[in-house]
Design a protein around this motif. Sequence first.
Motif, PDB file in Angstrom:
ATOM      1  N   THR B  16       0.841  -1.201   0.000  1.00 49.36           N
ATOM      2  CA  THR B  16       0.000   0.000   0.000  1.00 49.36           C
ATOM      3  C   THR B  16       0.876   1.251   0.000  1.00 49.36           C
ATOM      4  OG1 THR B  16      -1.505  -1.277   1.330  1.00 49.36           O
ATOM      5  CG2 THR B  16      -2.008   1.050   1.130  1.00 49.36           C
ATOM      6  N   LYS B  17       1.951   1.223   0.787  1.00 51.82           N
ATOM      7  CA  LYS B  17       2.854   2.377   0.847  1.00 51.82           C
ATOM      8  C   LYS B  17       3.453   2.649  -0.534  1.00 51.82           C
ATOM      9  CE  LYS B  17       4.428   2.391   5.616  1.00 51.82           C
ATOM     10  NZ  LYS B  17       5.495   1.954   6.517  1.00 51.82           N
ATOM     11  N   SER B  18       3.872   1.564  -1.219  1.00 51.79           N
ATOM     12  CA  SER B  18       4.446   1.721  -2.564  1.00 51.79           C
ATOM     13  C   SER B  18       3.418   2.308  -3.512  1.00 51.79           C
ATOM     14  CB  SER B  18       4.911   0.371  -3.118  1.00 51.79           C
ATOM     15  OG  SER B  18       5.798  -0.225  -2.246  1.00 51.79           O
ATOM     16  N   GLN B  19       2.174   1.861  -3.378  1.00 56.02           N
ATOM     17  CA  GLN B  19       1.111   2.362  -4.253  1.00 56.02           C
ATOM     18  C   GLN B  19       0.893   3.852  -4.019  1.00 56.02           C
ATOM     19  OE1 GLN B  19      -2.101  -0.294  -3.282  1.00 56.02           O
ATOM     20  NE2 GLN B  19      -1.437  -1.842  -4.745  1.00 56.02           N
ATOM     21  N   ILE B  20       0.850   4.229  -2.747  1.00 52.93           N
ATOM     22  CA  ILE B  20       0.636   5.646  -2.414  1.00 52.93           C
ATOM     23  C   ILE B  20       1.787   6.487  -2.960  1.00 52.93           C
ATOM     24  CG2 ILE B  20       0.481   7.315  -0.492  1.00 52.93           C
ATOM     25  CD1 ILE B  20      -0.983   5.031   1.057  1.00 52.93           C
ATOM     26  N   LYS B  21       3.018   5.970  -2.759  1.00 55.60           N
ATOM     27  CA  LYS B  21       4.205   6.671  -3.244  1.00 55.60           C
ATOM     28  C   LYS B  21       4.108   6.874  -4.763  1.00 55.60           C
ATOM     29  CE  LYS B  21       7.987   5.154  -1.035  1.00 55.60           C
ATOM     30  NZ  LYS B  21       9.164   4.272  -0.926  1.00 55.60           N
ATOM     31  N   PHE B  22       3.710   5.812  -5.460  1.00 56.40           N
ATOM     32  CA  PHE B  22       3.604   5.865  -6.915  1.00 56.40           C
ATOM     33  C   PHE B  22       2.589   6.926  -7.339  1.00 56.40           C
ATOM     34  CE2 PHE B  22       1.450   4.590 -10.837  1.00 56.40           C
ATOM     35  CZ  PHE B  22       2.514   4.402 -11.700  1.00 56.40           C
ATOM     36  N   ILE B  23       1.432   6.913  -6.672  1.00 60.17           N
ATOM     37  CA  ILE B  23       0.362   7.846  -7.044  1.00 60.17           C
ATOM     38  C   ILE B  23       0.806   9.292  -6.800  1.00 60.17           C
ATOM     39  CG2 ILE B  23      -1.991   8.617  -6.413  1.00 60.17           C
ATOM     40  CD1 ILE B  23      -2.538   5.526  -5.979  1.00 60.17           C
ATOM     41  N   ILE B  24       1.515   9.519  -5.685  1.00 60.39           N
ATOM     42  CA  ILE B  24       1.982  10.880  -5.381  1.00 60.39           C
ATOM     43  C   ILE B  24       2.962  11.355  -6.471  1.00 60.39           C
ATOM     44  CG2 ILE B  24       3.386  12.255  -3.760  1.00 60.39           C
ATOM     45  CD1 ILE B  24       2.090  10.554  -1.511  1.00 60.39           C
ATOM     46  N   ILE B  25       3.917  10.464  -6.813  1.00 62.17           N
ATOM     47  CA  ILE B  25       4.908  10.825  -7.840  1.00 62.17           C
ATOM     48  C   ILE B  25       4.202  11.107  -9.170  1.00 62.17           C
ATOM     49  CG2 ILE B  25       6.869   9.973  -9.219  1.00 62.17           C
ATOM     50  CD1 ILE B  25       7.723   8.403  -6.678  1.00 62.17           C
ATOM     51  N   LEU B  26       3.269  10.232  -9.510  1.00 61.40           N
ATOM     52  CA  LEU B  26       2.546  10.381 -10.775  1.00 61.40           C
ATOM     53  C   LEU B  26       1.795  11.713 -10.811  1.00 61.40           C
ATOM     54  CD1 LEU B  26       1.619   9.055 -13.422  1.00 61.40           C
ATOM     55  CD2 LEU B  26      -0.272   8.025 -12.189  1.00 61.40           C
ATOM     56  N   PHE B  27       1.143  11.999  -9.698  1.00 64.79           N
ATOM     57  CA  PHE B  27       0.379  13.236  -9.601  1.00 64.79           C
ATOM     58  C   PHE B  27       1.302  14.450  -9.775  1.00 64.79           C
ATOM     59  CE2 PHE B  27      -1.758  16.659  -7.178  1.00 64.79           C
ATOM     60  CZ  PHE B  27      -2.944  16.712  -7.884  1.00 64.79           C
ATOM     61  N   ALA B  28       2.458  14.391  -9.107  1.00 67.73           N
ATOM     62  CA  ALA B  28       3.416  15.495  -9.188  1.00 67.73           C
ATOM     63  C   ALA B  28       3.881  15.690 -10.631  1.00 67.73           C
ATOM     64  CB  ALA B  28       4.604  15.213  -8.272  1.00 67.73           C
ATOM     65  N   VAL B  29       4.167  14.577 -11.308  1.00 65.23           N
ATOM     66  CA  VAL B  29       4.637  14.648 -12.698  1.00 65.23           C
ATOM     67  C   VAL B  29       3.545  15.241 -13.587  1.00 65.23           C
ATOM     68  CG1 VAL B  29       5.332  13.253 -14.704  1.00 65.23           C
ATOM     69  CG2 VAL B  29       6.291  12.760 -12.453  1.00 65.23           C
ATOM     70  N   LEU B  30       2.313  14.801 -13.358  1.00 65.93           N
ATOM     71  CA  LEU B  30       1.198  15.297 -14.167  1.00 65.93           C
ATOM     72  C   LEU B  30       1.011  16.802 -13.980  1.00 65.93           C
ATOM     73  CD1 LEU B  30      -1.462  12.447 -13.831  1.00 65.93           C
ATOM     74  CD2 LEU B  30      -0.214  13.117 -15.876  1.00 65.93           C
ATOM     75  N   VAL B  31       1.113  17.234 -12.740  1.00 63.46           N
ATOM     76  CA  VAL B  31       0.953  18.669 -12.453  1.00 63.46           C
ATOM     77  C   VAL B  31       2.054  19.462 -13.160  1.00 63.46           C
ATOM     78  CG1 VAL B  31       1.066  20.423 -10.622  1.00 63.46           C
ATOM     79  CG2 VAL B  31      -0.317  18.348 -10.299  1.00 63.46           C
ATOM     80  N   LEU B  32       3.278  18.933 -13.080  1.00 61.01           N
ATOM     81  CA  LEU B  32       4.409  19.589 -13.721  1.00 61.01           C
ATOM     82  C   LEU B  32       4.178  19.693 -15.244  1.00 61.01           C
ATOM     83  CD1 LEU B  32       7.355  20.682 -13.344  1.00 61.01           C
ATOM     84  CD2 LEU B  32       8.127  18.377 -13.893  1.00 61.01           C
ATOM     85  N   CYS B  33       3.730  18.563 -15.825  1.00 65.97           N
ATOM     86  CA  CYS B  33       3.479  18.552 -17.273  1.00 65.97           C
ATOM     87  C   CYS B  33       2.346  19.518 -17.623  1.00 65.97           C
ATOM     88  CB  CYS B  33       3.118  17.141 -17.739  1.00 65.97           C
ATOM     89  SG  CYS B  33       4.495  16.017 -17.635  1.00 65.97           S
ATOM     90  N   ASP B  34       1.374  19.579 -16.753  1.00 66.61           N
ATOM     91  CA  ASP B  34       0.241  20.482 -16.977  1.00 66.61           C
ATOM     92  C   ASP B  34       0.724  21.938 -16.989  1.00 66.61           C
ATOM     93  OD1 ASP B  34      -2.571  20.813 -17.364  1.00 66.61           O
ATOM     94  OD2 ASP B  34      -2.648  21.662 -15.329  1.00 66.61           O
ATOM     95  N   ILE B  35       1.634  22.235 -16.067  1.00 67.35           N
ATOM     96  CA  ILE B  35       2.178  23.597 -16.010  1.00 67.35           C
ATOM     97  C   ILE B  35       2.937  23.899 -17.306  1.00 67.35           C
ATOM     98  CG2 ILE B  35       3.861  25.100 -14.804  1.00 67.35           C
ATOM     99  CD1 ILE B  35       3.035  23.502 -12.214  1.00 67.35           C
ATOM    100  N   LEU B  36       3.726  22.910 -17.731  1.00 69.90           N
ATOM    101  CA  LEU B  36       4.527  23.092 -18.958  1.00 69.90           C
ATOM    102  C   LEU B  36       3.652  23.305 -20.195  1.00 69.90           C
ATOM    103  CD1 LEU B  36       7.326  20.409 -18.390  1.00 69.90           C
ATOM    104  CD2 LEU B  36       7.608  22.891 -18.365  1.00 69.90           C
ATOM    105  N   THR B  37       2.436  22.739 -20.143  1.00 69.14           N
ATOM    106  CA  THR B  37       1.548  22.901 -21.313  1.00 69.14           C
ATOM    107  C   THR B  37       0.511  24.003 -21.077  1.00 69.14           C
ATOM    108  OG1 THR B  37       0.137  21.151 -20.458  1.00 69.14           O
ATOM    109  CG2 THR B  37       1.767  20.505 -22.102  1.00 69.14           C
ATOM    110  N   ALA B  38       0.809  24.861 -20.148  1.00 74.21           N
ATOM    111  CA  ALA B  38      -0.061  25.994 -19.819  1.00 74.21           C
ATOM    112  C   ALA B  38      -1.482  25.540 -19.465  1.00 74.21           C
ATOM    113  CB  ALA B  38      -0.082  26.984 -20.981  1.00 74.21           C
TER     114      ALA B  38
END
Lengths: 500, 327
Positions: B16-38
């Motif tokens: 479960t911890k690994s899953q949560i970690k994965f989701i947090i990282i994924l979310f962070a990456v998505l937000v970053l990509c979203d910022i990059l694409t305005a």
Amino acid sequence: MMKDKIQIENISKTFGNTVANNNINLLIKTGSVHGLAGENGSGKSTLASIICGMQKSDTGTMLKDGLPYLPLNPIEANDKHVAMVVQELGIIGMLPPAINMFLGKTDQFSKSGIVNVKMIQKAAKEQFEKWELPIIPLTGVTEKLSIEQRKILELARALASDPDLLILDEISQALSQDTREALYKFIKKFTEQGKSILMITHDLEEMMKICDTISVLRDGEVIETKSSQQFTISELQKIMIGREVSGNYYRDDHKEDFQQDIILKVNNLSFGHEIENINFDLYKGEILGICGLSDAGIHSVGKVLFGLESGFTGTITDVVSGKNLKTPQDVLKVKGAYLSKDRDADGLMLKASVGQNLTIPNASLIAGPLGFMNPKKVRELSESARKNFEIKCEGVGSIIGQLSGGNKQKVNLSRWLIRDLNFIILDCPTRGVDVGVKAYIYGVLKKAKKDGIGIIMITDELTEALGMADRILVMREHKQSGMLSREKDFSAEKMAEVML
Amino acid sequence: MTTTTAKIKAVTNIKTKSQIKFIIILFAVLVLCDILTAGKLLRFGNIVYIIAHSIFYTFVSWGMIFIFTTGITDLSIGANVILAANIGAICAMDLGMGYVGLIFVTVIAAACFELLSVMCSIGLRIPSWISGLGMTLIFEAILDIYAAHRAVTVGSNVITLSKFRALGNIPVMILFLVAGFIVSYILFNRTTLGFNIAAVGGNQEVAKAMGIKIKKTIITGAFVGGLLIGIGGLLQVSYVGKMYPQSGMSSLSTIFRSLAILLLGQSFSNIFTMPVSVLICGILVNGLFNFLTMMGVPSGTGQEMCLGALVIVCGIISHWKYRGVVK
């Protein structure tokens, strides 16, 4: 009076020109532990596999509880309450342990085609509790379990089919002392319920201790069957091998006997939670035993020392060159070597030939300046190793997977010992080999010691450590709990004191 | 609480911890990509577009789980799906069978072609990749022959679904995706077939000793996989309207993205079970292409290079703590 659980009459089995079983007759009584002793290749495992339906006999009959019994496969044997824990590991690494226990029987936990995994976990847990087996994780993937845990899992899986005849083929070889004790406790409980066990083990002391009756096989034939109390270990060895085993195969001396030059210096060695703060020096010509209870971390020490685990702290220093060793390449460069515990999985290339297994680790020794290998040199090297280490095979072209456990281990060991070594790390060097090969390996180690090679011998067998080592590093709960000297401290009591 | 229960909980907690970690990282990456694409990447409409584009590849990857896990490497899947979808379209349009023809013929044809390919390997005892390549050429050739005939008789070598495309609409496709996920998850993780497939892929000798019928398991797995691939083909032809015949083994490229999703999914199989992994990776891979397009990276070269790099990076991450040689 005990009844017959299984009666085996005139069973024979051949593989090509090799006679594995020849006219075997055997009676296993209800509620008894029947031992099967014999050298590697004497036909024990073949007989066991016929009883549990993994192979069909060429001739002969079997009666179980007085009724004809001829299983065509392990499932039929299971249905007739016969189960076996095989010598080699037989589990599916990517499935959870609980699923492994009921693999092939998961239908009994399904409703409308959907399997209730929680029910399987519950049933698995119940088996462990019922038989008081050492606890192992039942979820997650099985490949993450240690060899010992996987063996326990295999035992639990065999028990899940509710056997009244259980065949244990070399199970204790993979177990540490405390888990062995748990196994003996289980065996007692199992037989008290009127169930029987056919036990194959190379540990003759264990066989004498556990079994009610012992049958000795040699060259595929039953040579003798008697009550275990009527045998002595030396007599058993003699019948198994067909000749006297000369003297005690362990060392005769009771003194530390090695040179004063240090080869390897290990300081504050730690690796995650596996090992903490290990310190020792290895001397030239010393056999340093490393012992401990299960999960004490002894096998991790071997892996870390050889550089198979990265991320350790502390130092491993080759005193001769002054280099700190971190990788297997570092160790090999300073003339070190390592023999893993799991011979088949980590040590040998099972589908390759004896010759390839012998030459590949030594390719650099015979390769020319441009890296080309002279076929004549390759052949000479493997032929000489085969001859010097008495490896029984049709030729160096034989596939190693087809050799007996003892001969596989001879190849495994000899390919390192044909090199000019300063030290070697051996993890359970006599696991799964018979008394003859064991005596041979001890002889080889004594010679290596005499030649000044430092030997680190990690072992689950206390008697082996007491018999062969100059000093024993004892581990408890991943830490070094003592260093015993052959002269002063080598007794089972002293061992227990630092181990427990 | 007994020790066994405690150990089960401990293992579950780690996962479960690994899953949560994965989701947090994924979310962070998505937000970053979203910022990059305005802010364009995570717009609702764009998310739906990404999901819609990922459905075909995800279904094919789910199908591959049931085939590849048993140890079969079938390379004919691309040709299979194109041929099946075209046969379905022919039945719907030319033979007047409508939706019934489109749905059932596409799905059943894909399952049968898959069975044929796998049985060719098992029956003839040849490596599955060889039989797969052979079947690829055969499937491609069958469609090519028909396409040539059609070009002469109708004037076009491609059959176009000008109607019966309701399954290609967004809400319907999403419903299929959800249903496909539930079915593949249950089949793989909660049925005897799923366990047997894993056992056969893990160690055939052990599986045999456990009473598992090896051939039956492989064939059943191939049939189930074929059905899922067929649904993928059905949705794709409904969404796009046509699937072009291919020749010279170029149909292999049709499944490259699905293979990448499967490989990525395997990278995360320690954290999620395969059907979940594939679903996430299916959306991720298509999201990556979408992101790269928005960033102006040329398709076919730069985008493929990024996908290749992503597969390698995910492989590294998933085996970070593995000490042995990764095979």
